[in-house]
Scaffold this motif. Structure first.
Motif: not given
Length: 445
Positions: A177, A233, A235-236, A249, A253, A256, A263, A265
């Protein structure tokens, strides 16, 4: 179900031999039972520091990808210490994970100018990395030429399993990333031959990092693994807890989000990892029945033997004359000779670890949970939470050194903690507290 019950269930759970945890446990058991590892111990839930690590690292330095690389990212585990040393000795830029990861993802090891060999060796070790490293900001332009990563086990096809926390895979995704690496950046792992195992493709997930080269003391395997590495990444797979523990992070995030990527979570925490421990050795029963029976049957012969021995001692005394009596009188007249020499007390500072920079709002129970998560089990915790520090006391010096290694890069509530050997013994704890606490960061308000 509560989190504690969840954790207890995961620890009591048995895992199939072809599962991730089943394969890890098989390797850890073998290394533990055959005594194939050096400090830190036990090997469970660690990247094992097998006794052949240095030999395999020497072989890794012969790889063309290592010789050509100018910037090398190497993990901070003990087994890769020799690899870090080789990289420093050959003038490469060595990057390691940044403790706490607040604003930066990686740190650069910066040895002193005109470093001597012993100074470079110190920079490759845990304490030296902390003293001689410089955090790189996330927006700095970095091109990494090679990644050297530790493994619990790896297959000849390049499938890899770490210690089970997922941080190695997450670090790789974060570097993607940040633009530090590409899908073509080679990944090397250094292991012992016993760590090469069959790892079924079906148990792997898309975030698992594969390796391009496996180096052992006896062989170099170029895997040419067809599995794609993580593109970034996912994100899930993360929750808010990850963002709290790894503040950088949040920056990634936001980056992104601006790029229009999803993104969102995950909602559920991952299943708690199991708690594997070395098998207990069975104790020998007290006494020995065979010998006890033998002593009873031979008691009469022992009496007769003692009688003969006594007669010999008497005759020896008569031949020596008064020499024994003179020695006895000298000892009686000199009481210092009678006094047993006091045993030296072991330096307790060698068996204590200082942890500074603690948030004053932190409870001792929370602190213990965080260190237990890193498999650190001190004999006692001397808590000075109001002053922002604590001492961990251990029964043996190697246990303290193992804890020192395990607690490097420890961060609690977004704060990087200072972890080092305690200075001075227990009697000097007040002086120790004053001197070591000067380095504590002020509490955020």
């Amino acid at each position: 179900m509560s989190a504690s019950n969840n954790q207890a269930d995961s620890r009591n759970k048995t895992y199939p031999e072809d599962s991730k945890w089943g394969i890890r446990k098989k390797v850890w058991d073998h290394i533990n039972n055959e005594k194939l590892a050096n400090f830190p111990l036990p090997v469970y839930h660690r990247i094992p520091n097998v006794k052949t690590s240095a030999e395999a690292s020497d072989k890794a330095a012969e790889l063309d990808v290592f010789k050509k690389a100018q910037v090398v990212k190497i993990n901070t585990d003990k087994p890769q210490e020799q690899a870090r040393l080789h990289a420093l000795q050959t003038g490469k830029t060595v990057l390691v994970p940044t403790p706490g990861k607040k604003t930066g993802l990686l740190s650069k090891i910066v040895p002193p100018a005109d470093s001597k060999p012993e100074e470079l060796k110190a920079c490759s070790q845990a304490l030296g990395m902390g003293e001689h490293s410089q955090t790189l900001e996330l927006d700095e332009v970095i091109k990494i030429d090679l990644i050297i990563i530790g493994s619990c086990c790896v297959s000849k096809e390049g499938n890899r399993l770490g210690k089970g926390e997922g941080y190695g895979d997450l670090e790789y995704a974060m570097m993607m990333n940040a633009g530090y690496i590409t899908k073509d950046t080679p990944v090397v792992t250094i292991v012992d031959d016993v760590q090469i195992q069959e790892i079924p493709e079906k148990i792997l997930e898309k975030h698992d990092v594969s390796v391009d080269y496996i180096v052992t003391p006896t062989q170099i395997i170029e895997t040419k693994c067809p599995r794609p590495k993580p593109a970034g990444i996912d994100w899930s797979l993360l929750t808010e807890r990850y963002l709290e523990r790894i503040p950088v992070l949040k920056i990634l995030q936001e980056k992104d989000q601006k790029a229009g990527r999803d993104t969102k979570l995950g909602e559920f925490e991952p299943e708690p990892r199991p708690k594997f421990t070395p098998p207990r050795r069975s104790r020998r029963p007290y006494g020995n029945r065979r010998m006890r029976g033998r002593r009873n049957t031979d008691r009469s012969s022992n009496h007769s033997r003692e009688g003969r021995d006594g007669e010999r001692r008497d005759s020896d005394r008569r031949e020596r004359g008064d020499s024994d009596s003179k020695d006895k009188s000298e000892k009686e007249n000199n009481p210092r000779q009678q006094r047993p020499r006091p045993r030296r007390r072991q330096n307790q500072s060698n068996m204590s670890v200082y942890v500074g920079g603690l948030p004053r709002s932190l409870r001792v129970s929370e602190f213990k949970k965080d260190i237990h998560d890193r498999d650190v089990q001190p004999l006692r915790v001397v808590w000075h939470g109001s002053n922002g520090h604590a001492f961990l006391q251990f029964q043996k010096q190697d246990e303290a050194e193992s804890a020192l290694e395990a607690l490097q890069n420890l961060s609690i509530k977004g704060r990087d903690l200072k972890v080092e050997k305690a200075k001075g013994g227990r009697r000097n704890s007040e002086k120790v507290s004053e001197s070591q606490d000067q380095d504590r960061e002020p509490e955020d308000k």
